[in-house]
Design an enzyme around this catalytic site. Structure first.
Site, PDB file in Angstrom:
ATOM      1  N   HIS A 160      63.958  46.141  27.906  1.00 19.86           N
ATOM      2  CA  HIS A 160      65.380  46.501  28.016  1.00 19.86           C
ATOM      3  C   HIS A 160      65.903  46.076  29.391  1.00 19.86           C
ATOM      4  CE1 HIS A 160      69.023  48.870  28.330  1.00 19.86           C
ATOM      5  NE2 HIS A 160      69.004  48.943  27.010  1.00 19.86           N
ATOM      6  N   GLU A 175      71.318  41.984  23.950  1.00 18.38           N
ATOM      7  CA  GLU A 175      72.150  42.952  24.654  1.00 18.38           C
ATOM      8  C   GLU A 175      72.721  42.315  25.918  1.00 18.38           C
ATOM      9  OE1 GLU A 175      71.035  47.220  23.510  1.00 18.38           O
ATOM     10  OE2 GLU A 175      69.736  46.643  25.156  1.00 18.38           O
TER      11      GLU A 175
HETATM   12  P1  PGA Z   1      75.292  51.188  24.849  1.00 15.97           P
HETATM   13  O1  PGA Z   1      73.780  50.823  25.239  1.00 15.97           O
HETATM   14  O2  PGA Z   1      75.353  51.332  23.361  1.00 15.97           O
HETATM   15  O3  PGA Z   1      75.532  52.498  25.548  1.00 15.97           O
HETATM   16  O4  PGA Z   1      76.150  50.087  25.342  1.00 15.97           O
HETATM   17  C1  PGA Z   1      73.031  49.913  24.495  1.00 15.97           C
HETATM   18  C2  PGA Z   1      71.660  49.773  25.099  1.00 15.97           C
HETATM   19  O5  PGA Z   1      71.562  49.667  26.329  1.00 15.97           O
HETATM   20  O6  PGA Z   1      70.647  49.783  24.378  1.00 15.97           O
END
Ligand code: PGA
Length: 253
Positions: free
Chosen positions: A94, A166
């Site tokens: 992540h 992401e």
């Molecule tokens: P968010 O986070 O939905 O709060 O934007 C997504 C993530 O970091 O997995």
């Protein structure tokens, strides 16, 4: 392909709060079988949450893992230990781990290979920063993360791998002003990821790998995002903390 909606609870919830949210989700998401549903509480709550959702349509995942099986690695948790408390999945790489905890593509790769060896499903997170996007480097960055992260992973093991795109600039938890990627930007990158998977593995693998979108996915934008041909689910942070809002996302497309 069956979509996957995953809730990443990050550093939130006591054991009691986690159990409460899981118990609520179990009721309101009952009977949904056309989508995979996953929640990823903090380590401390995994065992208790597992007992709440065991035998239901909700899967359990951890937010990180270490690559060694055992030994003198203070503070770390092994894949086998995650399985022991009922985990089906683990999130690896992540952006918050890359940014705050020195996670590199090399450590991501070790974690992925070790988790796959222990038959855990992995979610490999990739995504560029705002500066990288402004410089037009988003594809190079994501390509490298995929290439290095999946180095040495066997084609046959790719069925246990999910990719989460992401873009860091779209992640809302901690940055409430952040907005999701446009559906067009998201779709374009998902298509590119599939293209890279095709090069790294083959067409069949590229077509059958689930690619999740993460970054401000909310009940009001899930439908539009999920309508894109290469978006196969979501990794949801902020909006997954509340059971009702997470359920709206699961049911919203
Ligand atoms: P968010 O986070 O939905 O709060 O934007 C997504 C993530 O970091 O997995």
């Amino acid at each position: 392909m069956k979509p996957l909606i995953a809730g990443n609870w990050k550093l939130n919830k006591t054991v009691e709060e986690a159990v409460e949210t899981a118990a609520r989700l179990k009721i309101i998401l009952q009977g949904i079988t056309d989508k995979d549903i996953l929640i990823c509480p903090p380590f401390t709550a995994l065992d208790k949450v597992h007992h709440v959702i065991k035998g239901t349509n909700i899967l359990l995942g951890a937010q990180d893992v270490f690559w060694e099986e055992k030994g003198a690695f203070t503070g770390e948790v092994a894949p086998e230990m995650l399985k022991d408390v009922g985990c089906d999945y683990v999130i690896i790489g992540h952006s918050e781990r890359r940014e705050y905890f020195n996670e590199s593509d090399e450590t991501v790769n070790k974690k992925i290979r070790s988790s796959l060896a222990d038959e855990l499903n992995v979610i490999l997170c990739v995504g560029e920063s705002l500066e990288q996007r402004k410089a037009g480097k988003q594809e190079t960055v994501v390509e490298q993360q995929l290439e290095k992260g999946l180095k040495g992973v066997k084609k046959a093991d790719m069925k246990f791998v999910t990719i989460a795109y992401e873009p860091i600039w779209a992640i809302s938890s901690g940055n409430p002003n952040h907005k999701p990627a446009t559906t067009n930007d998201a779709q374009e990158m998902h298509k590119f990821i599939r293209y890279i998977l095709n090069i790294l593995f083959d067409d069949k693998t590229a077509e059958s790998t689930r690619i999740l979108y993460g970054g401000s996915m909310k009940p009001d934008n899930v439908k539009e995002l999920m309508a894109q041909p290469d978006i196969n689910g979501g990794l949801v942070g902020g909006a997954s903390l509340d059971a009702e809002s997470f359920a709206k996302i699961v049911k919203g497309f």
